[in-house]
Design a protein around this motif. Structure first.
Motif, PDB file in Angstrom:
ATOM      1  N   THR A   1      21.900  -0.678  78.442  1.00 18.76           N
ATOM      2  CA  THR A   1      22.426   0.392  77.587  1.00 18.76           C
ATOM      3  C   THR A   1      21.298   1.240  77.024  1.00 18.76           C
ATOM      4  OG1 THR A   1      24.322  -0.984  76.986  1.00 18.76           O
ATOM      5  CG2 THR A   1      23.846   0.906  75.567  1.00 18.76           C
ATOM      6  N   TRP A   2      20.273   0.561  76.513  1.00 18.62           N
ATOM      7  CA  TRP A   2      19.135   1.317  75.971  1.00 18.62           C
ATOM      8  C   TRP A   2      18.417   2.073  77.077  1.00 18.62           C
ATOM      9  CZ3 TRP A   2      14.023   1.429  77.208  1.00 18.62           C
ATOM     10  CH2 TRP A   2      13.189   2.150  76.346  1.00 18.62           C
ATOM     11  N   PHE A   3      18.153   1.384  78.202  1.00 17.99           N
ATOM     12  CA  PHE A   3      17.365   1.996  79.264  1.00 17.99           C
ATOM     13  C   PHE A   3      18.077   3.184  79.886  1.00 17.99           C
ATOM     14  CE2 PHE A   3      16.903   2.170  83.941  1.00 17.99           C
ATOM     15  CZ  PHE A   3      15.637   2.718  83.998  1.00 17.99           C
ATOM     16  N   TYR A   4      19.322   2.978  80.336  1.00 21.52           N
ATOM     17  CA  TYR A   4      19.982   4.026  81.119  1.00 21.52           C
ATOM     18  C   TYR A   4      20.656   5.076  80.247  1.00 21.52           C
ATOM     19  CZ  TYR A   4      22.671   6.322  84.738  1.00 21.52           C
ATOM     20  OH  TYR A   4      23.199   7.258  85.578  1.00 21.52           O
TER      21      TYR A   4
ATOM     22  N   GLU B   1      17.076   7.212  79.431  1.00 18.30           N
ATOM     23  CA  GLU B   1      17.100   8.120  80.567  1.00 18.30           C
ATOM     24  C   GLU B   1      17.933   9.370  80.331  1.00 18.30           C
ATOM     25  OE1 GLU B   1      15.319   7.904  83.388  1.00 18.30           O
ATOM     26  OE2 GLU B   1      14.334   6.191  82.467  1.00 18.30           O
ATOM     27  N   HIS B   2      18.675   9.425  79.224  1.00 19.76           N
ATOM     28  CA  HIS B   2      19.498  10.603  78.967  1.00 19.76           C
ATOM     29  C   HIS B   2      19.182  11.225  77.604  1.00 19.76           C
ATOM     30  CE1 HIS B   2      21.705   8.788  82.315  1.00 19.76           C
ATOM     31  NE2 HIS B   2      22.186   9.989  82.541  1.00 19.76           N
ATOM     32  N   VAL B   3      19.496  10.501  76.534  1.00 22.20           N
ATOM     33  CA  VAL B   3      19.274  11.061  75.201  1.00 22.20           C
ATOM     34  C   VAL B   3      17.782  11.274  74.942  1.00 22.20           C
ATOM     35  CG1 VAL B   3      19.611  10.700  72.728  1.00 22.20           C
ATOM     36  CG2 VAL B   3      21.388   9.993  74.346  1.00 22.20           C
ATOM     37  N   ALA B   4      16.975  10.243  75.193  1.00 16.98           N
ATOM     38  CA  ALA B   4      15.537  10.354  74.922  1.00 16.98           C
ATOM     39  C   ALA B   4      14.878  11.376  75.843  1.00 16.98           C
ATOM     40  CB  ALA B   4      14.863   8.988  75.077  1.00 16.98           C
ATOM     41  N   ARG B   5      15.333  11.460  77.101  1.00 15.38           N
ATOM     42  CA  ARG B   5      14.769  12.473  78.000  1.00 15.38           C
ATOM     43  C   ARG B   5      15.104  13.874  77.481  1.00 15.38           C
ATOM     44  NH1 ARG B   5      12.992  12.940  83.315  1.00 15.38           N
ATOM     45  NH2 ARG B   5      13.380  10.745  83.769  1.00 15.38           N
TER      46      ARG B   5
ATOM     47  N   LEU C   1      15.554  14.724  74.397  1.00 12.85           N
ATOM     48  CA  LEU C   1      14.765  14.974  73.189  1.00 12.85           C
ATOM     49  C   LEU C   1      13.265  15.002  73.442  1.00 12.85           C
ATOM     50  CD1 LEU C   1      16.740  12.652  70.752  1.00 12.85           C
ATOM     51  CD2 LEU C   1      16.923  15.144  70.957  1.00 12.85           C
ATOM     52  N   GLY C   2      12.833  14.577  74.649  1.00 13.27           N
ATOM     53  CA  GLY C   2      11.407  14.533  74.939  1.00 13.27           C
ATOM     54  C   GLY C   2      10.713  13.308  74.406  1.00 13.27           C
ATOM     55  N   THR C   3      11.467  12.235  74.164  1.00 16.66           N
ATOM     56  CA  THR C   3      10.888  10.997  73.642  1.00 16.66           C
ATOM     57  C   THR C   3      11.041   9.845  74.624  1.00 16.66           C
ATOM     58  OG1 THR C   3      12.968  10.464  72.497  1.00 16.66           O
ATOM     59  CG2 THR C   3      11.297  11.699  71.257  1.00 16.66           C
ATOM     60  N   ARG C   4      11.363  10.128  75.861  1.00 13.42           N
ATOM     61  CA  ARG C   4      11.567   9.071  76.849  1.00 13.42           C
ATOM     62  C   ARG C   4      10.287   8.267  77.061  1.00 13.42           C
ATOM     63  NH1 ARG C   4      10.323   8.858  82.283  1.00 13.42           N
ATOM     64  NH2 ARG C   4      11.597   7.476  83.568  1.00 13.42           N
ATOM     65  N   ILE C   5      10.448   6.973  77.340  1.00 14.68           N
ATOM     66  CA  ILE C   5       9.333   6.074  77.629  1.00 14.68           C
ATOM     67  C   ILE C   5       9.453   5.616  79.086  1.00 14.68           C
ATOM     68  CG2 ILE C   5       8.221   3.876  77.038  1.00 14.68           C
ATOM     69  CD1 ILE C   5       9.476   4.158  74.247  1.00 14.68           C
ATOM     70  N   PRO C   6       8.380   5.746  79.897  1.00 16.94           N
ATOM     71  CA  PRO C   6       7.082   6.350  79.582  1.00 16.94           C
ATOM     72  C   PRO C   6       7.121   7.866  79.706  1.00 16.94           C
ATOM     73  CG  PRO C   6       7.073   5.564  81.821  1.00 16.94           C
ATOM     74  CD  PRO C   6       8.407   5.165  81.260  1.00 16.94           C
ATOM     75  N   ARG C   7       6.130   8.524  79.162  1.00 20.38           N
ATOM     76  CA  ARG C   7       6.067   9.985  79.168  1.00 20.38           C
ATOM     77  C   ARG C   7       5.414  10.436  80.483  1.00 20.38           C
ATOM     78  NH1 ARG C   7       7.874  14.481  75.944  1.00 20.38           N
ATOM     79  NH2 ARG C   7       6.662  16.244  76.662  1.00 20.38           N
ATOM     80  N   ASP C   8       6.195  10.422  81.576  1.00 17.79           N
ATOM     81  CA  ASP C   8       5.676  10.788  82.891  1.00 17.79           C
ATOM     82  C   ASP C   8       6.294  12.087  83.372  1.00 17.79           C
ATOM     83  OD1 ASP C   8       8.215   9.850  83.170  1.00 17.79           O
ATOM     84  OD2 ASP C   8       7.809   8.624  84.948  1.00 17.79           O
ATOM     85  N   TYR C   9       6.580  12.988  82.465  1.00 16.01           N
ATOM     86  CA  TYR C   9       7.252  14.236  82.794  1.00 16.01           C
ATOM     87  C   TYR C   9       6.693  15.329  81.912  1.00 16.01           C
ATOM     88  CZ  TYR C   9       9.774  12.601  78.686  1.00 16.01           C
ATOM     89  OH  TYR C   9      10.075  12.124  77.446  1.00 16.01           O
ATOM     90  N   ASN C  10       7.148  16.543  82.142  1.00 15.83           N
ATOM     91  CA  ASN C  10       6.635  17.682  81.404  1.00 15.83           C
ATOM     92  C   ASN C  10       7.791  18.620  81.079  1.00 15.83           C
ATOM     93  OD1 ASN C  10       4.800  19.485  80.221  1.00 15.83           O
ATOM     94  ND2 ASN C  10       3.281  19.135  81.818  1.00 15.83           N
ATOM     95  N   LYS C  11       7.550  19.586  80.248  1.00 14.51           N
ATOM     96  CA  LYS C  11       8.568  20.581  79.880  1.00 14.51           C
ATOM     97  C   LYS C  11       8.024  21.970  80.135  1.00 14.51           C
ATOM     98  CE  LYS C  11      11.207  22.441  75.959  1.00 14.51           C
ATOM     99  NZ  LYS C  11      12.483  22.584  76.669  1.00 14.51           N
TER     100      LYS C  11
END
Length: 401
Positions: A5-8, A12-16, A18-28
């Motif tokens: 639940t936390w991971f997916y 992978e949705h809410v945190a992505r 907001l830009g707080t997903r772990i790990p930070r392997d992406y950009n905006k």
């Protein structure tokens, strides 16, 4: 450990978003680039977006004032039900496009996140072009531009003018590149000629575009020549046909120009394959196994993140071990107690190297220096492409035929 639940759902949705997903392997993307790159991806049809907007606005103004009043409740539904299928379709496509583009403009994004909206946008543009092409230009004196051509026709003229100017500019730039690289020898491995400037740390879709150099252009002569011819001839021809009121022929010419450009882009992408893909390394391993240069039970390892050599396990058809690869997309699953024993450290590699069954190690360009420091001279190079390498810990087995 965090659960599914936390991971997916959250990470992978809410945190992505907001830009707080772990790990930070992406950009905006910056906001301006987010919108402008849609014009690039949908070129040349994006040049006709103003015409589509002008047609929509013009049609709205042509409706009687009584029909423009917004009904409420059940009356709104009855009004919607009485509208034509085409009008309801256009409304649906417009709402869908606005929601997707608006949503991702607020989130952590890349411009290709909005690919699902490209077809609706192109359908709306096609509807506007069809509307303009079925109107008689000689009698079109609409409210969009009193005393002159309707706004849609003016926007269409602007689109053709812009397409012609941009086409000639692109053709000239490509011709200049072809001329300046005429004496440079063709090198199949374009990755060895790139600058590796690391724009955006390669987390943006267009990052590798900025790695191009003069010598690397020599590997792109064929696609560059095709694109130069298409842009030098197509846009001007389409404009001439439009001015002579051959609407369908003009639109088909634009489509043909875009098709030739896409073919050229595909050829260029194939030329980039040695740098972007690790498939050749999987083929090398399979070839070494087939001619008995290595045993079938040789251990295959990837150094660093799995994304660097993801084609290798895919084409080999079995798992490979990851050295210092507990990162990005593999991080979450690797932390579970029952995770397969595929994640090794540099010390594990050093302890196993040269012992037991043969080791094959794929090393991406970004990790070559780290591996050289770790293994020193205790490595044998089997293949090298675009700075990536396939190493082994012992000489190849003698082949027998």
């Amino acid at each position: 450990h965090a659960g599914w639940t936390w991971f997916y759902l959250y990470n992978e949705h809410v945190a992505r978003f907001l830009g707080t997903r772990i790990p930070r392997d992406y950009n905006k993307l910056p906001a301006a680039l987010y919108w402008l790159l849609h014009i690039v991806w949908l070129f040349p049809w994006s040049l006709f977006f103003p015409a589509a907007i002008a047609v929509a606005w013009q049609e709205r103004r042509r409706r009687p004032a009584s029909k423009r009043q917004r009904p409420r409740g059940s009356a709104a539904w009855r009004t919607f039900a009485r509208t034509s299928f085409a009008a309801r379709t256009i409304l649906l496509l417009t709402i869908f496009s606005a929601i997707i583009l608006g949503f991702f403009s607020l989130s952590t994004n890349q411009e290709y996140y909005t690919f699902p909206v490209y077809l609706p946008l192109l359908l709306l543009t096609a509807a506007a072009l069809a509307h303009l092409e079925t109107d008689s230009l000689s009698s079109a004196r609409g409210p969009g531009s009193p005393g002159g051509l309707p706004a849609g026709v003016s926007a269409l003229t602007f689109a053709h003018t812009a397409f012609t100017v941009l086409g000639l500019a692109i053709a000239s730039a490509l011709a200049y590149g072809l001329w300046t690289s005429r004496h440079i020898a063709f090198v199949p491995d374009i990755g060895s000629l790139l600058a590796h400037r690391g724009v955006g740390d390669y987390t943006l879709s267009m990052s590798h575009f900025f790695d191009l150099t003069g010598p690397s252009f020599a590997a792109l002569r064929l696609p560059a020549a095709l694109a130069a011819i298409a842009f030098a001839v197509g846009p001007l021809t389409a404009w001439i046909l439009r001015s002579r009121r051959h609407a369908l022929a003009s639109t088909c010419t634009i489509a043909l120009t875009a098709a030739v450009f896409l073919i050229a882009a595909h050829i260029a992408l194939v030329r980039f394959a040695p740098m972007l893909s690790s498939r050749d390394f999987a083929s090398t391993i399979q070839q070494l196994e087939s001619n008995h240069s290595i045993a079938p039970d040789s251990e295959v390892m990837l150094f660093g993140d799995q994304a660097y050599g993801s084609s290798i396990p895919f084409y080999l058809g079995h798992h490979v071990e990851l050295v210092d690869g507990r990162s990005t997309s593999m991080l979450f699953g690797s932390l579970f107690p029952d995770a397969p024993h595929l994640f090794l450290t540099s010390n594990d590699l050093l302890a196993q190297w040269g012992n037991g069954s043969r080791k094959l190690l794929f090393v991406p360009l970004e990790k070559r220096d780290d591996v050289d420091k770790l293994l020193g001279t205790h490595q044998i190079l089997l293949k090298e492409t675009s700075g990536k390498a396939l190493l082994t810990d012992r000489p190849l087995d003698p082949t027998t035929h």
